[in-house]
Scaffold this motif. Structure first.
Motif, PDB file in Angstrom:
ATOM      1  N   PRO A  35     -48.134  61.764  38.635  1.00 45.81           N
ATOM      2  CA  PRO A  35     -48.815  60.514  38.981  1.00 45.81           C
ATOM      3  C   PRO A  35     -50.293  60.684  39.322  1.00 45.81           C
ATOM      4  N   GLU A  36     -50.740  61.910  39.616  1.00 47.72           N
ATOM      5  CA  GLU A  36     -52.153  62.156  39.924  1.00 47.72           C
ATOM      6  C   GLU A  36     -52.920  62.707  38.723  1.00 47.72           C
ATOM      7  N   VAL A  37     -52.320  62.693  37.554  1.00 50.57           N
ATOM      8  CA  VAL A  37     -52.959  63.270  36.383  1.00 50.57           C
ATOM      9  C   VAL A  37     -54.284  62.571  36.075  1.00 50.57           C
ATOM     10  N   PRO A  95     -40.168  49.374  28.612  1.00 47.46           N
ATOM     11  CA  PRO A  95     -40.138  48.001  29.136  1.00 47.46           C
ATOM     12  C   PRO A  95     -41.481  47.606  29.748  1.00 47.46           C
ATOM     13  N   ALA A  96     -41.725  46.312  29.795  1.00 52.27           N
ATOM     14  CA  ALA A  96     -42.989  45.814  30.335  1.00 52.27           C
ATOM     15  C   ALA A  96     -43.210  46.275  31.764  1.00 52.27           C
ATOM     16  N   ALA A  97     -42.129  46.324  32.551  1.00 52.16           N
ATOM     17  CA  ALA A  97     -42.281  46.731  33.946  1.00 52.16           C
ATOM     18  C   ALA A  97     -42.796  48.159  34.057  1.00 52.16           C
ATOM     19  N   LEU A  98     -42.327  49.053  33.175  1.00 50.94           N
ATOM     20  CA  LEU A  98     -42.789  50.430  33.184  1.00 50.94           C
ATOM     21  C   LEU A  98     -44.246  50.520  32.740  1.00 50.94           C
ATOM     22  N   LEU A 118     -49.946  51.272  34.194  1.00 55.14           N
ATOM     23  CA  LEU A 118     -51.319  50.761  34.155  1.00 55.14           C
ATOM     24  C   LEU A 118     -51.870  50.567  35.559  1.00 55.14           C
ATOM     25  N   THR A 119     -51.010  50.231  36.491  1.00 53.18           N
ATOM     26  CA  THR A 119     -51.440  50.097  37.880  1.00 53.18           C
ATOM     27  C   THR A 119     -51.662  51.461  38.522  1.00 53.18           C
ATOM     28  N   HIS A 166     -60.430  46.787  28.309  1.00 55.22           N
ATOM     29  CA  HIS A 166     -59.549  45.711  28.740  1.00 55.22           C
ATOM     30  C   HIS A 166     -58.572  46.209  29.804  1.00 55.22           C
ATOM     31  N   TYR A 167     -58.076  47.436  29.625  1.00 56.66           N
ATOM     32  CA  TYR A 167     -57.149  48.015  30.598  1.00 56.66           C
ATOM     33  C   TYR A 167     -57.879  48.693  31.755  1.00 56.66           C
ATOM     34  N   GLY A 168     -59.183  48.840  31.660  1.00 57.34           N
ATOM     35  CA  GLY A 168     -59.946  49.512  32.702  1.00 57.34           C
ATOM     36  C   GLY A 168     -59.702  50.996  32.783  1.00 57.34           C
ATOM     37  N   LEU A 169     -59.354  51.623  31.647  1.00 55.63           N
ATOM     38  CA  LEU A 169     -58.989  53.035  31.642  1.00 55.63           C
ATOM     39  C   LEU A 169     -60.163  53.924  31.223  1.00 55.63           C
TER      40      LEU A 169
END
Length: 448
Positions: free
Chosen positions: A231-233, A21-24, A29-30, A271-274
């Motif tokens: 989450p810290e990967v 889902p978009a929320a995930l 991305l955040t 674009h995603y800043g990744l």
């Protein structure tokens, strides 16, 4: 993977498709880290993956090597991999060592993965990238790295090895074992290169836009899985769409279409800043010749000028990534130095615009060759090639009219005959050999 994603809000539909889902997607991305630093064991060689910072290195996982003495293709071995690592260790413009050869003389996959990591880390103190085919191999490699670092906290603070993980089989299918490797590596504190290889017109749409759209979706899915696992990967976004020659079905990694495709994929990462990586340098030539030169330089320069943080396969590879060549490493080192130099910012100010100096020369001798600023900057502002021949035609002919391959072979031979680095101190190496089944003989790691 399904459980991990569904517990975070994903959905498994009636057709067995895993939906994000978009929320995930937005949450990942955040939450994904942007402060990824791939450490080296040597000072000054850390790679900060942010903005448009560019780092160029090796890669390929080729099953063959071009023998330095015979010039013939042959199956690659663990010793060849070690030689490639210690050669790269001495090439200043090849900034990291991504496993470029398959150790085909190590038959057990788990042992191959462990010994590949060992041979790479023994050969260079630059950042190392390798791969793992199983969760068990991930645990072995993590234990090896912790032992070399002197503890788990020390390795997590300065991770000098990362894993290349191809987590999908395009189009839009997870590779079950590779996806489990991705989760295990993220939880073990290993940085992960989240890579996707779709082939334009074969396993992805034939249009550049369609190929990139599918590849980005596949890569994002892997990034989300890695983030959910830890989450810290330290995860690197690696969309790597490749071009197929539709006349033959063979890869066309040196084409203009490949250069454009790579550039667009990198722009999506930006674009995603990744933190991101890509492939460039997969020439189709079988020799380090003019074809290899123009194909590599076109694609590596395009990726670098677009601002790819990591460009793998940029040095040493031939025959559509089917083989590595030691003389090509040395030649490509010159090329990569020139590419990196072309990225340097141009300083604009009174000292560099030099209006007073121009006026003095115009009213005086009429040239800048003897000017003090010219003399002062001739060493600081110019990168002089190691191999590229800038002699006059007469001087070149008098020297026997050599092409670039001969001095490259000589340079590779000289490095491999003399550079046997002690990157693993004897006590540490003995402890690693006592713990693991190391296949590379100690006698192969010192001069004959």
């Amino acid at each position: 993977v399904v459980t991990l994603v569904c517990e975070a809000g994903g959905v498994l539909d009636d057709g067995g498709r895993l939906l994000f889902p978009a929320a995930l997607v937005n949450a990942a991305l955040t939450g994904l880290r942007r402060d990824v630093v791939l450490a080296a064991r040597a000072p000054g060689l850390d790679m900060v993956l942010s903005g448009r910072a560019v780092h160029l290195g090796s890669g390929g996982a080729a099953p063959m090597v071009v023998d330095l003495e015979t010039g013939l293709y042959r199956p690659s071995t663990l010793a060849d991999l070690y030689d490639a690592a210690r050669l790269v260790d001495r090439l200043p413009h090849v900034q990291f060592f991504s496993r470029s050869l398959v150790a085909r003389d190590v038959e057990d996959p788990r042992q191959m993965d462990l010994n590949t990591a060992y041979a790479s880390l023994a050969g260079t103190t630059k950042h190392v990238m390798t791969s793992a085919a199983s969760v068990e191999a991930v645990a072995d490699i993590a234990e090896l790295c912790v032992g070399i670092a002197g503890g788990a906290d020390a390795f997590r603070a300065r991770p000098f090895l990362s894993l290349n993980i191809n987590h999908v089989v395009p189009p839009l299918r997870f590779a079950p074992e590779a996806a489990e490797v991705l989760i295990a590596a993220a939880r073990a504190g290993l940085p992960v290169q989240v890579n996707t290889f779709g082939q334009l017109g074969a396993s992805s749409p034939v249009t550049i836009a369609g190929c990139v759209a599918q590849t980005v979706a596949e890569t994002l899915a892997g990034m989300i899985v890695a983030w959910l696992a830890n989450p810290e990967v330290m995860a690197v976004f690696g969309p790597r769409p490749m071009v197929t020659d539709l006349r033959t079905g063979a890869m066309a990694g040196g084409s203009g279409e490949q250069a454009l495709l790579t550039s667009v994929a990198v722009r999506m990462a930006q674009h995603y800043g990744l933190p991101n990586s890509t492939i460039a340098g997969a020439t189709d030539s079988k020799l380090p010749d003019a074809q290899a030169g123009f194909e590599k330089c076109l694609n590596v320069t395009m990726a670098a000028q677009t601002g790819a943080n990591l460009v793998t396969q940029a040095a040493g590879m031939l025959a559509g990534l089917m083989a590595a060549s030691f003389e090509a490493y040395v030649i490509d080192n010159d090329m990569l130095g020139a590419v990196l130099r072309s990225l340097a910012p141009v300083e604009v100010g009174a000292a560099t615009l030099s209006p007073e100096g121009i006026g003095t020369v115009v009213r005086g001798e009429g040239h800048f060759l003897g000017h003090a600023d010219t003399f002062a900057r001739m060493q600081s502002d110019f990168l002089y090639p190691d191999l590229a021949d800038r002699r006059t035609p007469d001087a070149w002919a008098a020297a026997g009219a050599p092409d670039i391959r001969q001095p490259a072979r000589d340079r590779a031979r000289a490095i491999l005959a003399s550079h046997f680095p002690a990157h693993l101190p004897p006590e540490l190496d003995a402890a690693l050999r006592a713990r693991f089944d190391i296949h590379l003989p100690e006698t192969r790691m010192r001069p004959a």
